[in-house]
Write a protein that holds these residues in place. Structure first.
Motif, short mmCIF file in Angstrom:
data_model
loop_
_atom_site.label_atom_id
_atom_site.label_comp_id
_atom_site.label_asym_id
_atom_site.label_seq_id
_atom_site.Cartn_x
_atom_site.Cartn_y
_atom_site.Cartn_z
N LEU A 9 17.70 -22.98 0.51
CA LEU A 9 17.67 -24.78 0.82
C LEU A 9 18.74 -25.00 1.71
O LEU A 9 18.71 -25.59 2.48
N THR A 10 19.84 -24.62 1.29
CA THR A 10 21.17 -24.99 2.21
C THR A 10 21.01 -24.44 3.58
O THR A 10 21.41 -25.14 4.46
N TYR A 11 20.95 -23.12 3.60
CA TYR A 11 20.60 -22.64 4.97
C TYR A 11 19.67 -23.21 5.97
O TYR A 11 19.90 -23.65 7.01
N HIS A 12 18.40 -23.56 5.24
CA HIS A 12 17.29 -24.39 6.07
C HIS A 12 17.54 -25.63 6.28
O HIS A 12 17.38 -26.47 7.57
N TYR A 13 18.28 -26.30 5.48
CA TYR A 13 18.74 -27.55 5.83
C TYR A 13 19.82 -27.64 7.00
O TYR A 13 19.57 -28.54 7.72
N ARG A 24 15.88 -38.55 10.71
CA ARG A 24 16.19 -38.92 9.04
C ARG A 24 15.61 -37.76 8.56
O ARG A 24 14.17 -37.70 8.30
N LEU A 25 16.37 -37.07 7.87
CA LEU A 25 15.80 -35.87 7.25
C LEU A 25 15.52 -36.07 5.65
O LEU A 25 16.16 -36.87 5.07
N MET A 26 14.63 -35.54 5.22
CA MET A 26 13.94 -35.84 3.75
C MET A 26 13.60 -34.54 2.91
O MET A 26 13.04 -33.51 3.44
N ILE A 27 14.10 -34.53 1.87
CA ILE A 27 13.77 -33.51 0.85
C ILE A 27 12.65 -34.02 -0.01
O ILE A 27 13.22 -35.05 -0.58
N LEU A 28 11.62 -33.67 -0.29
CA LEU A 28 10.55 -34.16 -1.36
C LEU A 28 10.66 -33.37 -2.64
O LEU A 28 10.30 -32.15 -2.53
N PHE A 29 10.51 -33.97 -3.82
CA PHE A 29 10.50 -33.56 -5.06
C PHE A 29 9.63 -34.08 -5.90
O PHE A 29 8.99 -35.24 -5.72
N THR A 127 20.26 -38.48 5.56
CA THR A 127 19.50 -37.65 4.64
C THR A 127 18.95 -38.25 3.47
O THR A 127 19.65 -38.96 2.85
N PHE A 128 17.75 -38.01 2.95
CA PHE A 128 16.93 -38.85 1.98
C PHE A 128 16.26 -38.26 1.27
O PHE A 128 15.79 -36.82 1.46
N VAL A 129 16.17 -38.46 -0.23
CA VAL A 129 15.56 -37.74 -1.30
C VAL A 129 14.21 -38.56 -1.66
O VAL A 129 14.25 -39.72 -2.09
N GLY A 130 12.97 -38.09 -1.35
CA GLY A 130 11.80 -38.64 -1.65
C GLY A 130 11.13 -37.95 -2.95
O GLY A 130 11.48 -36.98 -3.01
N LEU A 131 10.33 -38.83 -3.48
CA LEU A 131 9.60 -38.18 -4.76
C LEU A 131 8.16 -38.64 -4.34
O LEU A 131 7.61 -39.48 -3.79
N TYR A 184 2.69 -39.81 4.47
CA TYR A 184 2.95 -40.92 4.46
C TYR A 184 4.41 -41.15 4.90
O TYR A 184 4.90 -42.00 5.60
N PHE A 185 5.28 -40.25 4.40
CA PHE A 185 6.89 -40.17 4.71
C PHE A 185 6.97 -39.88 6.28
O PHE A 185 8.07 -40.46 6.97
N GLN A 186 5.95 -38.88 6.56
CA GLN A 186 6.41 -38.46 8.01
C GLN A 186 5.86 -39.72 8.91
O GLN A 186 6.66 -39.89 9.97
N LYS A 187 4.99 -40.53 8.56
CA LYS A 187 4.44 -41.85 9.33
C LYS A 187 5.78 -42.79 9.37
O LYS A 187 5.78 -43.55 10.37
N LYS A 188 6.45 -42.68 8.34
CA LYS A 188 7.53 -43.71 8.14
C LYS A 188 8.80 -43.21 8.83
O LYS A 188 9.74 -44.02 9.21
N GLY A 189 8.64 -42.03 9.70
CA GLY A 189 9.62 -41.61 10.60
C GLY A 189 10.51 -40.60 9.76
O GLY A 189 11.63 -40.27 10.35
N TYR A 190 10.44 -40.00 8.59
CA TYR A 190 11.23 -39.13 8.03
C TYR A 190 10.78 -37.64 8.45
O TYR A 190 9.55 -37.37 8.56
N HIS A 191 11.93 -36.68 8.84
CA HIS A 191 11.63 -35.51 8.95
C HIS A 191 11.49 -34.51 7.58
O HIS A 191 12.64 -34.45 7.26
#
Length: 494
Positions: A9-13, A24-29, A127-131, A184-191
């Motif tokens: 995960l660290t390497y990919h981030y 604007r990067l996002m990891i989804l949980f 960087t953002f954390v989405g659920l 939804y999050f992609q349309k909001k502009g999050y990668h």
């Protein structure tokens, strides 16, 4: 050898951040089975059934006994050989109560380390954390209230803007809901650079909408319903949220001061001097024979003088540190003449105040000692431990603040909290809210060290016994003990 999923995960981030520096990067949980260990919910609800109905079906039940998904409790009851009629009654009661506000707030429990992982990403720039959960929208408020209650002591916060729930009912079209959440999050502009879920089916459908494979698929290998064979081949699996694999040394926050504890001997001093750590702490006390200043953690009452004991002098240490540009933290083990002698040594060594740090217990140095240090070196760090205030912080915070303000008037400008102090996180949080600079000390290992880093104190003091980072701190010699390390020879490839 397969790579640890947190390391992957660290390497990919980092790769994604380099490739898309402005995004604007996002990891989804996912939540259930990914952030939350749902065995605790099952445990609490079944225990509550016993209490409510005055039965004893689950009297000996432990969380570790639960090996089924929260939707498959009927099979678990059958394994316990509970009569069929009672099973039906239990299942009915379980389904009626498990998602009630009461049990959402009281019974949910995070997997170890997951909130630290979330905190780390919430701290990263842009960087953002989405659920992205299969829970229905009807329990949105309860979901946020529960998660934020769990996250409070970790300084983790969740908001409805970054939460996507299932617009359908319970267990309805969950896979479609997961896909819709990603879009939804992609349309909001999050990668979206990573998606973490415990259900193979959910990872499969997300992989189908990611043909360029930019989303790292992470399988929380906990308890799940769908078949493991549904996992996409590129999925990285893991169970332990190990922050020592996630957070590299080079990413440590620059504004936190790190202190190498116990440079009381030549071996530990060499380790410190070879490290990237700026501050080194020594324990200063009086030589009982010649009344010179020596470095020794334990008093001669606690650890009697050894006939062959070889002391490291403060004078010798200061000389070495001056040559290398390192900074010094002096833990003064008594007041009075020791303070006077230490000040004379510092004056003769020409140490710049920006590289000076004094620490001492209030009962040893007392007001006079601290005022003397503050007068001689007003720009140095002047610190005292305040663990004794822990009970007041929770029971009489106004009184605790009054005492701290008194210490400030003595010239003290930083307060130290032992990592082992009960309710340490809440203690630190209150000190932080009051605006006091805090040092956390006695941090025992790399995992605990990184957990403290995530709290963002002003400084952290540790023995730096972190072999994973090639730091081999010996410790201060407390109780006459030191850390020892072994060298193991490995065979190379032919």
């Amino acid at each position: 050898m397969k790579k640890n999923w947190m390391a992957e995960l660290t390497y990919h981030y980092e790769k994604t951040r380099r490739r898309y520096p402005q995004d604007r990067l996002m990891i989804l949980f996912d939540i259930d089975g990914t952030i939350l260990d749902m065995r605790y919910m099952v445990f609490h609800v079944l225990k509550a059934f016993d209490k409510k109905h005055d039965t004893h079906f689950f009297r000996k039940l432990n969380v570790s006994d639960i090996t089924v998904h929260e939707n498959q409790v009927d099979s678990f009851l059958a394994e316990l050989r509970i009569p069929s009629e009672e099973q039906r009654e239990i299942i009915k009661w379980y389904n009626q109560h498990r998602w009630s506000s009461e049990y959402i707030l009281q019974s949910h429990h995070p997997f170890s380390g997951v909130l630290e992982v979330i905190r780390w990403f919430q701290l990263q720039p842009n960087t953002f954390v989405g659920l992205n959960t299969g829970r229905p929208e009807s329990i949105l408020s309860d979901t946020l209230r529960s998660l934020n209650k769990l996250g409070k002591e970790y300084k983790v916060q969740f908001s409805d803007e970054l939460l996507r729930m299932n617009p359908g009912g319970w267990e309805q079209e969950v896979e479609n809901s997961k896909v819709a959440g990603v879009r939804y999050f992609q349309k909001k502009g999050y990668h979206i650079f990573a998606f973490v879920d415990n259900e193979p089916n959910n990872l499969k459908v997300v992989s189908n909408i990611d043909p360029d494979q930019e989303i790292l698929l992470l399988h929380a290998n906990t308890i799940f319903e769908s078949k493991r064979t549904r996992l996409p081949s590129r999925t990285v699996k893991g169970k332990a949220y190990d922050i020592t694999e996630l957070i590299p040394e080079k990413e440590l926050p620059q504004h936190i001061q790190f202190v190498w504890h116990g440079i009381n001997d030549e071996v530990n001093l060499r380790q410190f001097l070879a490290s990237e750590i700026t501050w080194g702490e020594c324990d200063v006390r009086m030589d009982p024979i010649a009344n010179e200043l020596i470095l020794r953690h334990d008093s001669f009452v606690e650890l009697p003088l050894d006939v062959d004991e070889d002391w490291f002098s403060l004078d010798r240490l200061l000389h070495r540190l001056l040559k290398t540009g390192k900074s010094i933290k002096l833990d003064l083990k008594s007041g009075g003449i020791l303070v006077d002698k230490a000040l004379k040594f510092i004056e003769s060594s020409s140490f710049d105040e920006s590289r000076l740090w004094f620490n001492g217990n209030v009962e040893r140095l007392q007001e006079q000692g601290f005022r003397k240090l503050a007068s001689a070196h007003p720009d140095a760090i002047l610190q005292c431990p305040v663990d004794f205030l822990a009970p007041l912080i929770s029971s009489a915070p106004e009184k605790a603040q009054e005492i701290l303000d008194m210490f400030i008037k003595w010239g003290i400008n930083r307060f130290s909290i032992n990592w082992k102090t009960q309710n340490m996180r809440n203690f630190f949080d209150q000190m932080d809210k009051w605006g006091f600079e805090v040092n956390i000390y006695n941090v025992p290992d790399l995992e605990s060290f990184l957990e403290m880093v995530l709290l963002m104190p002003r400084s952290i003091t540790s023995d730096f016994n972190f072999p994973k980072w090639h730091y081999y701190g010996r410790g201060s010699g407390e109780d006459g003990s030191h850390y020892e390390y072994s060298i193991r020879k490995t065979k190379g490839r032919k």
